[in-house]
Write an enzyme that holds these catalytic residues in place. Structure first.
Site, short mmCIF file in Angstrom:
data_model
loop_
_atom_site.label_atom_id
_atom_site.label_comp_id
_atom_site.label_asym_id
_atom_site.label_seq_id
_atom_site.Cartn_x
_atom_site.Cartn_y
_atom_site.Cartn_z
N ASP A 45 -0.15 -9.10 1.78
CA ASP A 45 -0.21 -8.34 3.04
C ASP A 45 -1.02 -7.07 2.86
OD1 ASP A 45 1.26 -10.17 4.47
OD2 ASP A 45 3.19 -9.19 4.09
N GLY A 46 -0.88 -6.45 1.67
CA GLY A 46 -1.64 -5.23 1.36
C GLY A 46 -3.14 -5.50 1.44
N ASN A 122 0.22 -1.47 10.28
CA ASN A 122 1.65 -1.40 9.93
C ASN A 122 2.33 -0.17 10.53
OD1 ASN A 122 2.10 -3.69 8.46
ND2 ASN A 122 2.02 -2.70 6.45
N GLU A 123 1.87 1.01 10.09
CA GLU A 123 2.55 2.22 10.53
C GLU A 123 1.77 3.47 10.17
OE1 GLU A 123 2.57 1.89 6.89
OE2 GLU A 123 4.40 0.78 7.25
N ASP A 150 13.08 14.29 5.64
CA ASP A 150 11.99 13.93 4.72
C ASP A 150 10.72 13.54 5.46
OD1 ASP A 150 13.64 14.39 2.64
OD2 ASP A 150 13.74 12.33 1.90
N ALA A 185 15.65 10.18 6.18
CA ALA A 185 16.65 11.14 5.70
C ALA A 185 16.68 12.42 6.54
CB ALA A 185 16.39 11.47 4.23
P1 NAP Z 1 2.20 -1.26 -1.98
O1 NAP Z 1 3.15 -0.13 -2.27
O2 NAP Z 1 1.34 -1.78 -3.07
O3 NAP Z 1 2.99 -2.50 -1.32
C1 NAP Z 1 3.93 -2.36 -0.35
C2 NAP Z 1 4.65 -3.71 -0.13
O4 NAP Z 1 4.75 -3.88 1.28
C3 NAP Z 1 3.95 -4.94 -0.70
O5 NAP Z 1 4.92 -5.80 -1.25
C4 NAP Z 1 3.32 -5.55 0.54
O6 NAP Z 1 3.18 -6.97 0.46
C5 NAP Z 1 4.37 -5.22 1.59
N1 NAP Z 1 3.91 -5.25 2.96
C6 NAP Z 1 2.77 -4.76 3.49
N2 NAP Z 1 2.75 -4.99 4.82
C7 NAP Z 1 3.89 -5.64 5.12
C8 NAP Z 1 4.44 -6.15 6.32
N3 NAP Z 1 3.80 -5.99 7.49
N4 NAP Z 1 5.65 -6.75 6.27
C9 NAP Z 1 6.31 -6.88 5.11
N5 NAP Z 1 5.85 -6.43 3.94
C10 NAP Z 1 4.65 -5.81 3.95
O7 NAP Z 1 1.26 -0.73 -0.79
P2 NAP Z 1 0.09 -1.47 -0.02
O8 NAP Z 1 -0.06 -2.87 -0.49
O9 NAP Z 1 -1.08 -0.56 -0.03
O10 NAP Z 1 0.72 -1.49 1.45
C11 NAP Z 1 0.91 -0.32 2.18
C12 NAP Z 1 2.19 -0.51 2.90
O11 NAP Z 1 3.27 -0.28 1.99
C13 NAP Z 1 2.45 0.47 4.01
O12 NAP Z 1 1.84 0.08 5.20
C14 NAP Z 1 3.97 0.48 4.08
O13 NAP Z 1 4.44 -0.40 5.10
C15 NAP Z 1 4.42 -0.07 2.76
N6 NAP Z 1 5.33 0.90 2.13
C16 NAP Z 1 6.64 0.54 2.04
C17 NAP Z 1 7.56 1.44 1.50
C18 NAP Z 1 8.99 1.03 1.42
O14 NAP Z 1 9.31 -0.12 1.77
N7 NAP Z 1 9.88 1.92 0.98
C19 NAP Z 1 7.15 2.70 1.05
C20 NAP Z 1 5.79 3.03 1.17
C21 NAP Z 1 4.89 2.12 1.73
P3 NAP Z 1 2.14 -7.69 -0.52
O15 NAP Z 1 2.77 -7.64 -1.87
O16 NAP Z 1 2.07 -9.08 0.04
O17 NAP Z 1 0.84 -6.96 -0.44
#
Ligand code: NAP
Length: 264
Positions: A45-46, A122-123, A150, A185
């Site tokens: 997804d990333g 995403n957001e 936060d 938070a």
């Molecule tokens: P990353 O930290 O390397 O990966 C974030 C994870 O989120 C990966 O497992 C990715 O899936 C998954 N993901 C991305 N879009 C998704 C969706 N629409 N639904 C479900 N899972 C999803 O960061 P990145 O790959 O650059 O992605 C950035 C995204 O990380 C941001 O948009 C944010 O949504 C997410 N994020 C999540 C958290 C948290 O959950 N606490 C914190 C910070 C950011 P893949 O492994 O398939 O790429």
């Protein structure tokens, strides 16, 4: 038809990228990184988030499809074993298109500097550079609450399964044109109060965040983090633009949610 392929960059994704490219060239499709009709993202997804931002200037002309080389994704829902089937389906255009809503973020600055506008798949999140984030939250131009905590996360329906979910937000079906505001938070005690629940706003409502004292913020747009100084306001709403996915077979959203989070 013109196509482009983006890869996560690991050896498995790169090998698959070369294979898909060779197959599509055999079908007499044209490889065009600048102006593709379809972008195939190979990775997760990333990886699709990166592809989206690379081609966000031509969303009305480009469709996306995602192949995953790790675990099942929400945007990347084809497996490497299916690529022959996928290539034939792509070559046999026209294919069905489904559209998902995007988030528009407009940041305005003190002193009237030029505003900046972003689209997120995403957001977008807002955090303080240091210390507690303090911001007034307005909905449709009316004061709603003063947030202390936060940070705040504003997600799209398809982004609701990402960061938003980790914050206790609801999962929204991407056919619903809405945005979701979730707290990170929040401080809640006898002095400070926030609603405490995620809010889902329809497409005709805006949500604006206004600084109370400090004016520098870390704003994320999907995977990008940017420091914005002297901020006057950050305005969110559902964008007029949409992302278009090329659909070759049914894979219902709720099945993806089940397979990703419940069991597969
Ligand atoms: P990353 O930290 O390397 O990966 C974030 C994870 O989120 C990966 O497992 C990715 O899936 C998954 N993901 C991305 N879009 C998704 C969706 N629409 N639904 C479900 N899972 C999803 O960061 P990145 O790959 O650059 O992605 C950035 C995204 O990380 C941001 O948009 C944010 O949504 C997410 N994020 C999540 C958290 C948290 O959950 N606490 C914190 C910070 C950011 P893949 O492994 O398939 O790429």
């Amino acid at each position: 038809m013109k196509f482009a392929i983006t890869s996560k960059g690991d050896s498995k994704s790169n090998a698959l990228m070369h294979k898909i490219r060779a197959y599509l060239l055999d079908f007499k499709l044209t490889y065009d990184e600048q102006k593709p009709d379809i972008v195939i993202s190979v990775g997760g997804d990333g990886t699709l988030l990166y592809a989206f931002h690379r081609y966000s200037g031509r969303l009305d002309k480009t469709a996306f499809v995602g192949v995953h080389t790790g675990h099942l994704g929400f945007y990347a829902d084809w497996v490497p074993e299916e690529i022959e089937k996928l290539v034939i389906a792509i070559a046999r255009t026209p294919y069905q298109i489904i559209e998902y809503p995007l988030l528009e973020t407009i940041i305005r600055y003190q002193g009237g500097g030029k505003e900046t506008r972003y689209l997120a798949l995403n957001e977008s999140t807002v955090k303080s550079v240091d210390g507690t984030l303090v911001m007034d939250v307005e909905i449709r131009g009316e004061h709603f609450e003063r947030f202390r905590g936060d940070g705040l996360c504003v997600s799209t329906p398809s982004g609701s399964t990402a960061y938003n979910k980790a914050l206790g937000g609801a999962i929204l079906h991407p056919s619903i044109r809405a945005l979701q505001l979730a707290e990170m938070a929040s401080i809640n005690n006898r002095v400070f109060r926030t609603v405490g629940s995620p809010l889902i706003l329809p497409a005709h409502h805006t949500c604006t965040l206004k600084p109370v004292n400090r004016r520098d913020f870390l704003v994320t747009i999907d995977h990008l983090t940017l420091l914005h100084k002297d901020v006057k306001s950050i305005q969110y709403r559902v964008a007029n633009e949409k992302i278009r996915f090329a659909r070759f077979r049914p894979f219902p959203f709720w099945k993806r949610v089940h397979d990703s989070f419940v069991s597969n």
